[in-house]
Design an enzyme around this catalytic site. Structure first.
Site, PDB file in Angstrom:
ATOM      1  CE1 TYR A   1      -4.383  -1.236  -0.053  1.00  0.00           C
ATOM      2  CE2 TYR A   1      -3.253  -3.080   0.997  1.00  0.00           C
ATOM      3  CZ  TYR A   1      -4.354  -2.575   0.336  1.00  0.00           C
ATOM      4  OH  TYR A   1      -5.424  -3.384   0.059  1.00  0.00           O
TER       5      TYR A   1
ATOM      6  CD  GLU B   1      -6.604  -6.224   1.281  1.00  0.00           C
ATOM      7  OE1 GLU B   1      -5.386  -6.080   1.587  1.00  0.00           O
ATOM      8  OE2 GLU B   1      -7.206  -5.466   0.499  1.00  0.00           O
TER       9      GLU B   1
END
Length: 394
Positions: free
Chosen positions: A98, A140
């Site tokens: 990310y 997730e």
């Protein structure tokens, strides 16, 4: 959620960012793949990159998320986040990726917006990004914990069935002999395939067998070239994978699943290869002895193009209260209908929960008809094969 100061800035700049978002995402991917070519080779779908579909899907999700935060600063769009998180988990995305995305996305924003990308604007949109990213990371993490692993495992092909000219089903079993974990009807697995140029490309395929079997079945439609790139993974699987070969599979993911609401009337509508999760759902309902009304609709070019047609009908016929309508553009047989899926002759019971899977125009048309017939939009669920362009079209 979004701070008051950032909300004001995002609200003021959303039109400008929205107007440039496709340019921003195009520049983002170019920067990302220049810096990390392995991501395009081994993680991102090269076909969707070539067609521009992934760029449009990313642009749509960012704009939709930002717009939602502006309108509902104390909430977040969990349904959208859940769908993205399931796809990410099926690919094995990790938190460390990310910050990499943030680096190249915000460099692209600065490059495309120029002087308009002031420090205040960058800070506000960075807050939006990290709200979205951290929410996805949390979901997730939970999905990986529930599945038991984020790693791909090796599975041996123990069966291959030619369903139609362009659809083949593979039955696979863990190569190490370990038990086959259960899944929820409607979920998919990612399949990693090594291609001739050395790339490892990953694609998602719905599990089309019944939950609880000691093998997994997934069905693959060959993607022909034309207005979009030819499907390099689907063609590789069709042309080269036979019984005895080994494939890499993820654990099952996906949020288009039966919710177990006892007694609710159901409608399962599909078109083309969208039939695959519906067959698994029908198998699950039949095994559970589901006795509420179930309406089954499917559209295809012809009966010969209708993959899993025998299973589709057989599982539906096992239900205590089912109504089935198959629509074909040509060669419709006795009991079938000619033309596109049309709900005008279909009874819709009060309280119906609907599940849709197929091309976007099909799902939009069916959704609109369901809403006109009084179905609550919150009770209409869908699955998009490939990048979710539903958001991009809003």
């Amino acid at each position: 959620m979004l701070s008051e100061k950032s909300a004001a800035t995002v609200r003021a700049t959303l039109p400008a960012v929205g107007a440039a978002i496709e340019q921003i995402t195009e520049r983002f991917y170019a920067r990302l793949f220049d810096a990390h070519p392995e991501l395009l080779r081994d993680l991102f779908n090269r076909g969707n990159q070539a067609s521009g579909a992934q760029k449009s899907a990313l642009a749509g999700s960012i704009a939709a998320f930002a717009g939602y935060l502006v309108e509902h600063p104390d909430q977040r769009p969990d349904a959208m986040l859940g769908r993205i998180a399931h796809k990410h988990a099926s690919l094995g995305v990790v938190p460390e990726q990310y910050p990499v995305v943030h680096e190249h996305l915000f460099a692209a924003i600065a490059e495309i917006l120029g002087e308009a990308a002031t420090p205040e604007v960058a800070a506000a949109w960075s807050e939006v990004y990290w709200l979205m990213a951290n929410a996805l990371i949390a979901v997730e993490k939970r999905l990986y914990e529930e599945s038991g692993s984020r790693e791909f495992r090796e599975w041996e092909v123990v069966g291959r069935e030619e369903e139609t000219e362009d659809v083949v089903s593979f039955r696979v079993r863990p190569l190490d002999g370990s038990p086959v974990r259960g899944f929820r009807a409607g979920q998919y697995v990612s399949v990693g395939v090594k291609l001739a140029d050395g790339a490892r490309q990953i694609r998602q395929y719905s599990l089309s067998g019944a939950p609880g079997e000691d093998v997994r079945r997934f069905s693959v439609k060959r993607v022909h070239g034309g207005t979009t790139p030819e499907g390099e993974v689907s063609n590789q699987l069709h042309a080269h994978v036979r019984v005895g070969d080994v494939l890499q599979l993820s654990e099952p993911y996906g949020d288009l699943v039966l919710d177990g609401g006892a007694g609710r009337p159901l409608l399962l509508a599909s078109a083309g290869i969208g039939v695959t999760p519906m067959v698994a759902m029908l198998a699950s309902l039949a095994a559970d002895g589901y006795d509420a009304p179930v309406t089954v609709l499917h559209g295809d070019r012809s009966p010969a193009d209708h993959a899993l047609r025998v299973d589709h009908r057989a599982y539906a016929d096992k239900l205590a209260d089912s109504a089935v309508a198959f629509f074909y553009e040509r060669d419709a047989g006795p009991g079938d209908r000619t033309g596109l899926v049309d709900l005008s002759g279909t009874g819709i019971a009060p309280g119906t929960r609907a599940y849709l899977c197929g091309p976007l125009p099909f799902m939009r048309a069916v959704r609109a008809q369901l809403i006109e017939r009084g179905v609550d939009p919150a009770d209409i669920h869908y699955e998009v094969f490939g990048p979710d362009l539903w958001l991009a079209a809003r």
